[in-house]
Write an enzyme that holds these catalytic residues in place. Structure first.
Site, mmCIF file in Angstrom:
data_model
loop_
_atom_site.group_PDB
_atom_site.id
_atom_site.type_symbol
_atom_site.label_atom_id
_atom_site.label_comp_id
_atom_site.label_asym_id
_atom_site.label_seq_id
_atom_site.Cartn_x
_atom_site.Cartn_y
_atom_site.Cartn_z
ATOM 1 N N ASN A 1 2.880 1.918 4.303
ATOM 2 C CA ASN A 1 2.882 0.648 3.565
ATOM 3 C C ASN A 1 4.255 -0.027 3.587
ATOM 4 O O ASN A 1 4.364 -1.229 3.868
ATOM 5 C CB ASN A 1 2.448 0.892 2.119
ATOM 6 N N ASP B 1 8.759 6.528 -2.725
ATOM 7 C CA ASP B 1 7.534 6.088 -3.401
ATOM 8 C C ASP B 1 6.674 7.317 -3.695
ATOM 9 O O ASP B 1 5.613 7.509 -3.095
ATOM 10 C CB ASP B 1 6.786 5.082 -2.525
ATOM 11 N N CYS C 1 5.346 4.773 -10.421
ATOM 12 C CA CYS C 1 4.220 4.420 -11.282
ATOM 13 C C CYS C 1 4.269 5.197 -12.596
ATOM 14 O O CYS C 1 3.338 5.116 -13.403
ATOM 15 C CB CYS C 1 2.901 4.686 -10.569
#
Length: 222
Positions: A94, A152, A178
Site C-alpha cells: 500500500n 505500519d 491504529c
C-alpha cells in the site's frame, strides 16, 4: 447479516464481493468470503492496481486510505535525499508504491506469505524480504541506515523495531498506527534517544462513528 444496499466507505471491489457473499449466505445460511486467481480483489494507488485476497490485511476505506497516502507522499516529497527507503510491515505494498516511485532503492519487509506474494506482484521493483521485521533489522538491514522508514504494524505495535531504530540515524520516520496505546509506548524510545523529534501528528477517521482513529506520526532526525 444486515441487508445493506451500499457502503459509502468500503473499497468498491471489496463491497461488490461482500454483496455477492451476502446473497449466497441468505440462501445457504453460511458466510464465507473467498477469492480465486481469476477473481482477485484490487484497488488503485498512484494509478497502479494493488491486488489482494481475503487472507491479506488492507485498508478497507478507499477514500481515507488515499488521504493517508497523500500525507505520506507530502513527507517524502519534502525530502532532499532519496536514496534508500524501508517499508516495514509492508503488507501488499500500500505504501511501498509511493516509496518505490520516489526512492532509488526501496526495501519492503513482510512476514505474511500471501501478502508478500501479492506485494511482489504489485510492486516488483522493490526488494522484498520475507521475514519478521525485528529479525530483518538485526540481520538483513543491520549494516545501513536508510533515508526514510515507514512502519505500519498491527495493533500490538512495533516496540522492538522502534528500539532498534532509536540507535540509528534515519532522516525521517513515519509511523502509521491504529492503536494509540501501543503507538505512545513505541514512540517513547525514539524520542528519549533525542535522536529524533516529533514534527507532525495527523489523525484520519477511517471508521466514522466508531472510536477508532488512525494516527500518522512523523519523526525527523535532530
Amino acid at each position: 447479516m444486515l441487508p445493506l444496499k451500499e457502503c459509502p466507505i468500503l473499497t468498491p471491489d471489496l463491497w461488490n464481493k461482500i454483496s455477492e457473499t451476502a446473497k449466497d449466505a441468505a440462501l445457504s445460511g453460511e458466510v464465507s468470503l473467498s477469492t480465486s486467481k481469476q477473481n482477485e480483489l484490487f484497488y488503485e494507488v498512484e494509478g497502479r492496481k494493488l491486488f489482494f485476497d481475503e487472507s491479506c490485511f488492507t485498508q478497507a476505506h478507499e477514500g481515507q486510505n488515499q488521504k493517508m497516502l497523500g500525507i505520506v507522499k507530502e513527507e517524502i516529497l519534502s525530502m532532499t535525499k532519496k536514496e534508500i527507503a524501508w517499508d516495514l510491515y509492508a503488507g501488499i505494498g500500500n505504501f511501498t508504491v509511493l516509496m518505490a516511485n520516489q526512492f532509488k532503492n526501496t526495501v519492503a519487509v513482510e512476514s505474511h506469505g500471501k501478502a508478500l506474494q501479492f506485494g511482489k506482484q504489485n510492486v516488483p521493483e522493490a526488494q522484498w524480504i520475507k521475514k519478521d521485521v525485528v529479525q530483518s533489522l538485526y540481520e538483513d538491514l543491520k549494516t545501513q541506515d536508510p533515508d526514510f522508514v515507514l512502519l505500519d504494524p498491527a495493533r500490538e505495535g512495533a516496540l522492538a523495531a522502534c528500539r532498534n531504530l532509536s540507535n540509528r540515524r534515519v532522516s525521517k520516520i513515519v509511523y502509521v498506527s491504529c492503536q494509540l496505546d501501543s503507538l505512545i509506548r513505541d514512540l517513547t524510545p525514539l524520542l528519549k534517544s533525542k535522536t529524533y523529534r516529533l514534527t507532525r501528528w495527523c489523525l484520519v477517521d477511517l471508521f466514522p462513528q466508531t472510536r477508532h482513529l488512525e494516527s500518522i506520526v512523523v519523526l525527523t532526525l535532530n
